[in-house]
Design a protein around this motif. Structure first.
Motif, PDB file in Angstrom:
ATOM      1  N   ILE A 188      -1.030   0.739  -8.820  1.00 21.54           N
ATOM      2  CA  ILE A 188      -1.918   1.220  -7.769  1.00 21.54           C
ATOM      3  C   ILE A 188      -3.249   1.683  -8.358  1.00 21.54           C
ATOM      4  CG2 ILE A 188      -2.216   2.936  -5.938  1.00 21.54           C
ATOM      5  CD1 ILE A 188       0.853   2.992  -5.690  1.00 21.54           C
ATOM      6  N   SER A 189      -3.178   2.547  -9.375  1.00 23.14           N
ATOM      7  CA  SER A 189      -4.410   3.050  -9.999  1.00 23.14           C
ATOM      8  C   SER A 189      -5.169   1.920 -10.686  1.00 23.14           C
ATOM      9  CB  SER A 189      -4.086   4.164 -10.996  1.00 23.14           C
ATOM     10  OG  SER A 189      -3.184   3.718 -11.993  1.00 23.14           O
ATOM     11  N   GLY A 190      -4.431   0.933 -11.221  1.00 25.55           N
ATOM     12  CA  GLY A 190      -5.078  -0.197 -11.883  1.00 25.55           C
ATOM     13  C   GLY A 190      -5.926  -1.014 -10.927  1.00 25.55           C
ATOM     14  N   PHE A 191      -5.379  -1.293  -9.729  1.00 26.60           N
ATOM     15  CA  PHE A 191      -6.138  -2.041  -8.731  1.00 26.60           C
ATOM     16  C   PHE A 191      -7.345  -1.241  -8.227  1.00 26.60           C
ATOM     17  CE2 PHE A 191      -2.563  -5.015  -8.179  1.00 26.60           C
ATOM     18  CZ  PHE A 191      -3.274  -6.201  -8.048  1.00 26.60           C
TER      19      PHE A 191
ATOM     20  N   PHE B   3       5.220   3.658 -11.520  1.00 28.48           N
ATOM     21  CA  PHE B   3       4.925   3.202 -10.167  1.00 28.48           C
ATOM     22  C   PHE B   3       3.440   3.354  -9.844  1.00 28.48           C
ATOM     23  CE2 PHE B   3       9.399   4.607  -8.584  1.00 28.48           C
ATOM     24  CZ  PHE B   3       9.959   3.543  -9.251  1.00 28.48           C
ATOM     25  N   VAL B   4       2.827   4.386 -10.428  1.00 33.02           N
ATOM     26  CA  VAL B   4       1.429   4.702 -10.120  1.00 33.02           C
ATOM     27  C   VAL B   4       0.475   3.732 -10.812  1.00 33.02           C
ATOM     28  CG1 VAL B   4      -0.316   6.534 -10.164  1.00 33.02           C
ATOM     29  CG2 VAL B   4       2.096   7.123  -9.903  1.00 33.02           C
TER      30      VAL B   4
ATOM     31  N   PHE C 169      -2.493  11.773 -15.629  1.00 34.66           N
ATOM     32  CA  PHE C 169      -3.459  11.277 -16.610  1.00 34.66           C
ATOM     33  C   PHE C 169      -2.894  10.105 -17.420  1.00 34.66           C
ATOM     34  CE2 PHE C 169      -5.673  15.297 -15.849  1.00 34.66           C
ATOM     35  CZ  PHE C 169      -6.978  14.825 -15.766  1.00 34.66           C
ATOM     36  N   PHE C 170      -1.572  10.099 -17.643  1.00 36.61           N
ATOM     37  CA  PHE C 170      -0.968   8.945 -18.305  1.00 36.61           C
ATOM     38  C   PHE C 170      -1.193   7.684 -17.488  1.00 36.61           C
ATOM     39  CE2 PHE C 170       2.686   6.088 -17.861  1.00 36.61           C
ATOM     40  CZ  PHE C 170       2.569   5.405 -19.063  1.00 36.61           C
ATOM     41  N   ALA C 171      -0.837   7.747 -16.200  1.00 31.17           N
ATOM     42  CA  ALA C 171      -0.981   6.575 -15.326  1.00 31.17           C
ATOM     43  C   ALA C 171      -2.437   6.135 -15.240  1.00 31.17           C
ATOM     44  CB  ALA C 171      -0.445   6.898 -13.929  1.00 31.17           C
TER      45      ALA C 171
END
Length: 295
Positions: free
Chosen positions: A257-260, A253-254, A17-19
């Motif tokens: 990826i989650s941003g894109f 690292f996540v 949930f942070f990422a």
């Protein structure tokens, strides 16, 4: 802290949930910019987040107010971590894709490592230099098609990188100073409020009434940035750091990826081989740093 299935599950859930929340800031900012000017979004966000945190810290929890030198430290920290960093960040997002904004945030640990080495006059490890080169290459690769298709501009990327330098300097300043028993919500609340106050003159000078529509997009953007991002994500990050700083760092690292993915779903930003290769380079660079514990 002893490891057990329940604890591991809590750590994974908190990290996920942070990422997710941290990387959502870029997309939320882009959505808000469709209705309002950058500093209208930023200053409103800071005042809401700061007020909530200070209410919880001083009224509900009864934590003490800052004293003497602590006020100076909070203002300087707010200047670096809020006024300059987020002020430039929200400005850059006018000319940079949300995905690229998330990718740049993920490179901050490497910048912090290099700046800390310079600040404290320590030799910079070769692994850190290689990591920086990989991260830089990753951003250039990911940015190439975005610049070509007008999803990013060289000026936007430059402003974004300057904002990350300010964030890194703020992180070092925070770790360098003593905060005694000052509660983390107190620190976060006052530095956020101070950063917003410093940006008020900029807001007043740049404000144009006809460029702001205070509609649902603006409200949703500001509230999301203020509460889930500025408050919830930061508290989850502190929980992860307190539990295991090394493992916590891997959740960064996540974020790219989650941003894109979030930007692609919400804003229809393109995903291409350039995107995947760029993210791979950045993650490889970050992995080298964390694996060798160079930070």
């Amino acid at each position: 802290m002893k490891s057990n299935p329940t604890h591991r599950f809590s750590f994974i859930v908190a990290g996920f949930f942070f990422a997710l929340l941290w990387s959502s800031a870029s997309a939320a900012t882009k959505i808000g910019l469709q209705s309002a000017q950058p500093f209208v979004i930023a200053v409103t966000r800071f005042f809401i987040a700061g007020a909530i945190m200070l209410f919880i810290a001083h009224v509900i929890l009864g934590k003490r107010l800052p004293q003497k030198q602590e006020w100076k430290q909070l203002v300087i920290y707010g200047l670096l971590n809020i006024s300059i960093y987020l002020g430039l960040y929200v400005t850059a997002m006018q000319n940079v894709s949300a995905g690229l904004g998330s990718l740049s945030v993920g490179t901050s640990p490497v910048l912090i490592s290099i700046m800390a080495a310079i600040w404290f006059r320590q030799p910079i490890k070769m692994v850190t230099i290689i990591s920086l080169l990989l991260c830089t290459a990753g951003i250039i690769i990911a940015a190439y098609p975005l610049i070509k298709d007008s999803y990013a501009t060289p000026m936007g990327i430059t402003i974004l990188l300057i904002s990350m330098i300010s964030y890194s300097a703020g992180a070092i300043y925070f770790s360098k100073n003593k905060w005694s028993d000052l509660h983390i919500l107190t620190i976060n609340g006052w530095q956020t409020l101070a950063g917003g106050i410093i940006l008020l003159p900029v807001l007043l000078v740049t404000y144009h009434r006809d460029k702001n529509i205070f509609d649902f997009k603006w409200i949703a953007s500001v509230l999301w940035l203020a509460i889930p991002v500025s408050i919830a994500a930061v508290q989850l990050w502190l929980y992860l750091l307190k539990d295991n700083p090394v493992k916590a760092s891997f959740w960064l690292f996540v974020c790219p990826i989650s941003g894109f993915i979030i930007a692609s779903i919400l804003l229809k930003e393109p995903l291409s081989l350039y995107t995947f290769f760029g993210v791979a380079f950045v993650i490889a660079g970050l992995y080298l740093v964390f694996k060798r514990r160079a930070l």
